[in-house]
Scaffold this active site. Structure first.
Site, mmCIF file in Angstrom:
data_model
loop_
_atom_site.group_PDB
_atom_site.id
_atom_site.type_symbol
_atom_site.label_atom_id
_atom_site.label_comp_id
_atom_site.label_asym_id
_atom_site.label_seq_id
_atom_site.Cartn_x
_atom_site.Cartn_y
_atom_site.Cartn_z
ATOM 1 N N TYR A 1 0.793 -1.309 0.043
ATOM 2 C CA TYR A 1 -0.043 -0.013 0.110
ATOM 3 C C TYR A 1 0.831 1.204 -0.172
ATOM 4 C CZ TYR A 1 -4.069 -2.656 1.417
ATOM 5 O OH TYR A 1 -4.940 -4.042 1.477
ATOM 6 N N TYR B 1 -0.003 -10.218 0.472
ATOM 7 C CA TYR B 1 1.329 -9.671 1.352
ATOM 8 C C TYR B 1 1.134 -10.320 2.632
ATOM 9 C CZ TYR B 1 -2.646 -6.720 2.924
ATOM 10 O OH TYR B 1 -3.873 -6.148 3.060
ATOM 11 N N ARG C 1 -2.098 -12.348 3.463
ATOM 12 C CA ARG C 1 -3.594 -11.601 2.996
ATOM 13 C C ARG C 1 -3.722 -12.230 1.660
ATOM 14 N NH1 ARG C 1 -7.099 -8.511 4.425
ATOM 15 N NH2 ARG C 1 -8.390 -10.388 3.912
ATOM 16 N N HIS D 1 -7.019 -8.983 -2.677
ATOM 17 C CA HIS D 1 -8.373 -8.348 -2.420
ATOM 18 C C HIS D 1 -8.301 -6.893 -2.451
ATOM 19 C CE1 HIS D 1 -5.917 -7.658 1.413
ATOM 20 N NE2 HIS D 1 -6.815 -6.595 1.710
ATOM 21 N N HIS E 1 -10.485 -3.293 -1.012
ATOM 22 C CA HIS E 1 -11.539 -2.858 -0.104
ATOM 23 C C HIS E 1 -12.373 -1.935 -0.764
ATOM 24 C CE1 HIS E 1 -8.784 -3.963 3.355
ATOM 25 N NE2 HIS E 1 -7.961 -3.781 2.372
#
Length: 242
Positions: free
Chosen positions: A112, A151, A161, A164, A166
């Site tokens: 991110y 990640y 994870r 995905h 959000h």
């Protein structure tokens, strides 16, 4: 979803908590620190909570829905291009019109753009990982983005994870606020992910997008469909009740 009538006397349909994850799910360790330890206190909804947030089309930029272009500096973002589209519906199957959808995600390497994310993976100077759009009169939305990478996240030994995205929605009322995650079909990490597994089994399928050639753009981007239902028996599950 939302109301049985419109206006100040609107009745908000009770949420189906049996399809949502518990406040405290031992496999998802951070819930132990934030789950409430005392019974919740119901509050009578104020008029402002029953009113629809208003977002004008001029508040959303021309490229806000296109994450492959909205942060471009000196080239194309790296990774597999994808289309994410679908409809936002209420519990009766009616379109939720002109509502704001916000999206945020990791880049193709699973990182991110945030100072807290120190994952040893490269940042992409041409990819911000954030966008937004408004649904149309049929409740439809569409994003163009880069497929996010998996990640590590430190929840348990060798924890990763799944890929995905959000999503945040307001719906027609503040009481229909939804923050959720969309997953990809066939991801082998889903069976190991406590956030996904913390969702009751009957509702997990609502969090997985469908691959479709109908949304795929030939020679450019694969297409995934993800419809979201606000309030009711078939509602999309809330990311984590807090």
């Amino acid at each position: 979803m939302l109301t049985k009538t419109q206006g100040p006397t609107a009745l908000i349909t009770p949420r189906d908590w049996s399809s949502h994850p518990p406040y405290l799910y031992p496999g998802y360790k951070s819930t132990a620190r934030r789950a409430p330890t005392r019974p919740l206190i119901p509050l009578k909804a104020a008029l402002g909570e029953l009113n629809q947030p208003v977002y004008g089309h001029d508040s959303v930029g021309e490229l806000d829905h296109d994450l492959t272009r909205n942060a471009r500096k000196n080239g194309e973002p790296i990774g597999e291009r994808m289309v994410l589209a679908g409809r936002v519906l209420d519990e009766r199957g009616r379109p939720v019109r002109n509502t704001l959808i916000e999206l945020w995600q990791a880049n193709a390497c699973g990182r991110y753009v945030h100072k807290v994310d120190q994952h040893d993976a490269p940042l992409d100077p041409n990819f911000l990982g954030a966008g937004r759009c408004l649904t149309d009169d049929e409740g439809r939305y569409r994003f163009l983005t880069i497929k996010p990478g998996a990640y590590p996240w430190g929840n348990h030994r060798n924890a990763w994870r799944p890929q995905h995205i959000h999503l945040s929605l307001f719906g027609q009322h503040f009481a229909s606020r939804l923050v959720t995650q969309m997953y990809f079909p066939g991801d082998p990490l889903l069976r190991y992910d406590p956030i996904f597994q913390g969702t009751p089994e009957k509702a997990r399928g609502r969090l997985v997008a469908d691959f479709t050639l109908d949304l795929t753009e030939e020679g450019f981007a694969l297409g995934y469909q993800f419809d979201m239902v606000l309030r009711g028996a078939d509602e999309t599950h809330f990311e984590n009740r807090k």
